[in-house]
Design an enzyme around this catalytic site. Sequence first.
Site, PDB file in Angstrom:
ATOM      1  N   ASN A   8       0.879  -1.167   0.000  1.00 33.45           N
ATOM      2  CA  ASN A   8       0.000   0.000   0.000  1.00 33.45           C
ATOM      3  C   ASN A   8       0.917   1.218   0.000  1.00 33.45           C
ATOM      4  OD1 ASN A   8      -1.653   2.163   0.542  1.00 33.45           O
ATOM      5  ND2 ASN A   8      -2.796   1.153   2.162  1.00 33.45           N
ATOM      6  N   ALA A  10       0.409   4.212   0.410  1.00 31.59           N
ATOM      7  CA  ALA A  10       0.060   5.225   1.415  1.00 31.59           C
ATOM      8  C   ALA A  10       0.579   4.862   2.802  1.00 31.59           C
ATOM      9  CB  ALA A  10      -1.451   5.417   1.456  1.00 31.59           C
ATOM     10  N   CYS A  11       1.124   3.657   2.967  1.00 31.25           N
ATOM     11  CA  CYS A  11       1.577   3.161   4.274  1.00 31.25           C
ATOM     12  C   CYS A  11       3.092   3.317   4.401  1.00 31.25           C
ATOM     13  CB  CYS A  11       1.186   1.696   4.415  1.00 31.25           C
ATOM     14  SG  CYS A  11       1.879   0.870   5.855  1.00 31.25           S
ATOM     15  N   GLY A  12       3.523   4.007   5.440  1.00 33.31           N
ATOM     16  CA  GLY A  12       4.949   4.217   5.667  1.00 33.31           C
ATOM     17  C   GLY A  12       5.713   2.926   5.852  1.00 33.31           C
ATOM     18  N   ARG A  15       6.121   1.282   2.512  1.00 35.37           N
ATOM     19  CA  ARG A  15       7.134   1.975   1.697  1.00 35.37           C
ATOM     20  C   ARG A  15       8.547   1.644   2.179  1.00 35.37           C
ATOM     21  NH1 ARG A  15       3.572   6.291   2.494  1.00 35.37           N
ATOM     22  NH2 ARG A  15       5.076   7.314   3.868  1.00 35.37           N
TER      23      ARG A  15
END
Length: 114
Positions: A8, A10-12, A15
């Site tokens: 995802n 949007a997920c730190g 990433r």
Amino acid sequence: MKATIWHNPACGTSRKTLAILEEAPGLAVTVVEYLKAPPSAEKLAQLYRDAGITPQQGLRLRGTDAEERGLPAASDAEVLAAMAADPKLIERPLVETGKGVRLCRPQEIVREIL
């Protein structure tokens, strides 16, 4: 070696895990944005089995209605069906390599399968 990450963007944590994979020498990384291309209930069952965790342990509680729906206490089949139908219920990131599968929270756990 090959690696697949159910990611995802949007997920730190997701990433950061992807960054670790991309920095690993000789690793071919496949990125699956699971919110756009959700895995099947069967694929999720295989991933959790290979990771040595239950579907309930792979259930995302934060930011979802999983608890209101009673999913933490539901059967494996019910949890897997709910995840396949509503992929925001999948905790991320999941990574699969030839050495196994891990739910990479925290992201450093991915190193166990590299």
